[in-house]
Scaffold this motif. Structure first.
Motif, short mmCIF file in Angstrom:
data_model
loop_
_atom_site.label_atom_id
_atom_site.label_comp_id
_atom_site.label_asym_id
_atom_site.label_seq_id
_atom_site.Cartn_x
_atom_site.Cartn_y
_atom_site.Cartn_z
N GLY A 1 -12.05 140.52 28.16
CA GLY A 1 -10.81 140.21 27.45
C GLY A 1 -9.72 141.22 27.75
N GLN A 2 -10.10 142.49 27.81
CA GLN A 2 -9.13 143.53 28.14
C GLN A 2 -8.57 143.34 29.55
N MET A 3 -9.44 142.89 30.47
CA MET A 3 -8.98 142.63 31.83
C MET A 3 -8.04 141.42 31.87
N GLY A 4 -8.26 140.45 30.99
CA GLY A 4 -7.32 139.34 30.89
C GLY A 4 -5.95 139.83 30.45
N ASP A 5 -5.95 140.75 29.50
CA ASP A 5 -4.71 141.36 29.02
C ASP A 5 -4.04 142.15 30.14
N ILE A 6 -4.83 142.93 30.87
CA ILE A 6 -4.31 143.72 31.98
C ILE A 6 -3.72 142.82 33.06
N ALA A 7 -4.41 141.71 33.36
CA ALA A 7 -3.95 140.79 34.40
C ALA A 7 -2.59 140.21 34.03
N GLU A 8 -2.41 139.84 32.76
CA GLU A 8 -1.12 139.28 32.36
C GLU A 8 -0.04 140.36 32.36
N SER A 9 -0.42 141.59 31.99
CA SER A 9 0.54 142.70 32.04
C SER A 9 1.00 142.95 33.47
N ALA A 10 0.05 142.87 34.42
CA ALA A 10 0.39 143.06 35.82
C ALA A 10 1.33 141.94 36.30
N LEU A 11 1.07 140.73 35.84
CA LEU A 11 1.93 139.60 36.21
C LEU A 11 3.34 139.80 35.68
N LYS A 12 3.48 140.19 34.42
CA LYS A 12 4.80 140.39 33.84
C LYS A 12 5.54 141.54 34.53
N ARG B 1 5.10 142.48 37.58
CA ARG B 1 5.45 141.99 38.92
C ARG B 1 6.68 141.09 38.87
N MET B 2 6.78 140.30 37.81
CA MET B 2 7.91 139.37 37.67
C MET B 2 9.12 140.02 37.02
N GLY B 3 8.96 141.24 36.49
CA GLY B 3 10.06 141.94 35.86
C GLY B 3 10.48 141.38 34.52
N VAL B 4 9.50 140.88 33.75
CA VAL B 4 9.81 140.32 32.43
C VAL B 4 9.00 141.07 31.36
N LYS B 5 9.53 141.06 30.15
CA LYS B 5 8.85 141.72 29.05
C LYS B 5 7.81 140.82 28.40
N ASP B 6 8.16 139.53 28.23
CA ASP B 6 7.28 138.56 27.60
C ASP B 6 7.15 137.33 28.48
N SER B 7 6.08 136.57 28.26
CA SER B 7 5.88 135.35 29.05
C SER B 7 6.93 134.30 28.71
N SER B 8 7.42 134.31 27.47
CA SER B 8 8.51 133.44 27.05
C SER B 8 9.01 133.94 25.70
N ALA B 9 10.00 133.25 25.16
CA ALA B 9 10.51 133.60 23.83
C ALA B 9 10.11 132.54 22.82
N LEU B 10 9.00 131.87 23.08
CA LEU B 10 8.57 130.75 22.25
C LEU B 10 8.28 131.18 20.81
N ILE B 11 7.68 132.37 20.64
CA ILE B 11 7.36 132.88 19.31
C ILE B 11 8.28 134.06 19.05
N PRO B 12 9.30 133.91 18.22
CA PRO B 12 10.27 134.98 18.00
C PRO B 12 9.60 136.30 17.60
N GLY B 13 9.90 137.34 18.37
CA GLY B 13 9.34 138.65 18.08
C GLY B 13 7.95 138.89 18.62
N HIS B 14 7.32 137.84 19.17
CA HIS B 14 5.94 137.98 19.65
C HIS B 14 5.75 137.46 21.07
N GLY B 15 6.81 137.03 21.72
CA GLY B 15 6.67 136.55 23.08
C GLY B 15 6.22 135.11 23.14
N GLY B 16 5.33 134.81 24.08
CA GLY B 16 4.86 133.45 24.28
C GLY B 16 3.37 133.30 24.01
N LEU B 17 2.87 132.09 24.22
CA LEU B 17 1.44 131.83 24.00
C LEU B 17 0.59 132.60 25.00
N PHE B 18 1.09 132.75 26.22
CA PHE B 18 0.36 133.51 27.23
C PHE B 18 0.15 134.95 26.77
#
Length: 244
Positions: A187-198, A200-217
């Protein structure tokens, strides 16, 4: 979100399946928009396609049907000029993890889905508070500068505690404690993988779908890692002393 997720997990069947289909589709959209924020409409179409594939595929049995999961990664990757491999790998991983969660719930029941989710949640809680209170060396500073070794290890300890608790009211042996710790790490590696993706893409959150909490990803990245790990364990390995 917690209430809806808990209700779907408890009810199982088509209710949990549709919940996973929705979440999976949204995460595919978020993945696309991180890579191509200028073309969100294509992301929506890919999300709709992912939902269509998932909703039909999850009711099927057989390895051949798994090939349908390549449709979204292949079509999405063909529309990209860069980050082709990134989209392909993450889109495929998201769909397979969703499929694994539904099958895990169907095959082994609510108790073991609860165990999986509890390990992911307690890993996050223990890791957050230990990291904040104890600090110390960073776990992987280049990718996730906030994660510390103290928080990481605390997550493993929390997972071991969950594993021990489940030995008290299930038929699982003590191996479930070690398995819980390994799943915590996944699970921690899943978290790390998404952090690496963000990063790499230069974004803070996967989306703004959940105000203050980012996205579902952002909310389910660790669950994806844990689900992929348990899909591997449950399908290809025998763990002595574990009820499922």
């Amino acid at each position: 979100m917690t209430v809806v997720g808990a209700a779907g997990a408890i009810l199982g069947g088509v209710w949990f399946q549709m919940l996973v289909v929705f979440v999976t589709a949204v995460m595919v959209w978020e993945l696309w928009t991180m890579i191509r924020p200028d073309e969100p409409t294509k992301g929506m179409l890919l999300a709709a396609l992912a939902a269509s594939v998932m909703s039909g595929e999850l009711a099927q049995v057989g390895a051949l049907w798994m090939l349908l999961f390549l449709i979204v990664p292949v079509i999405g990757a063909s529309q990209l000029r860069s980050e082709v491999k990134t989209f392909f790998i993450f889109a495929l991983g998201i769909q397979v993890a969703g499929w694994g969660l539904v099958n895990f719930r169907n095959d082994y029941g609510f108790t073991w889905l609860l165990w999986l989710m509890s390990v992911v949640i307690i890993t996050d809680i223990f890791g957050y508070f230990a990291g904040k209170q104890l600090g110390g060396p960073k776990f992987w500073p280049r990718i996730s500068p906030k994660k510390t070794w103290s928080g990481t290890i605390a997550g493993w300890i929390g997972a071991a505690l969950i594993g021990f608790i489940f030995t008290l009211f299930t038929d699982a042996g003590l191996w479930i404690i070690l398995l819980s710790m390994l799943m915590s790490f996944a699970g921690q590696m899943g978290d790390i993988a998404e952090s690496a993706l963000k990063r790499r893409m230069g974004v803070k959150d996967s989306s703004a779908l959940i105000p203050g909490h980012g996205g579902l990803f952002d909310r389910f990245d660790a669950l994806l890692g844990a689900a992929l790990f348990m899909l591997l364990v449950a399908r290809v390995a025998y763990v002595p002393g574990v009820a499922f």
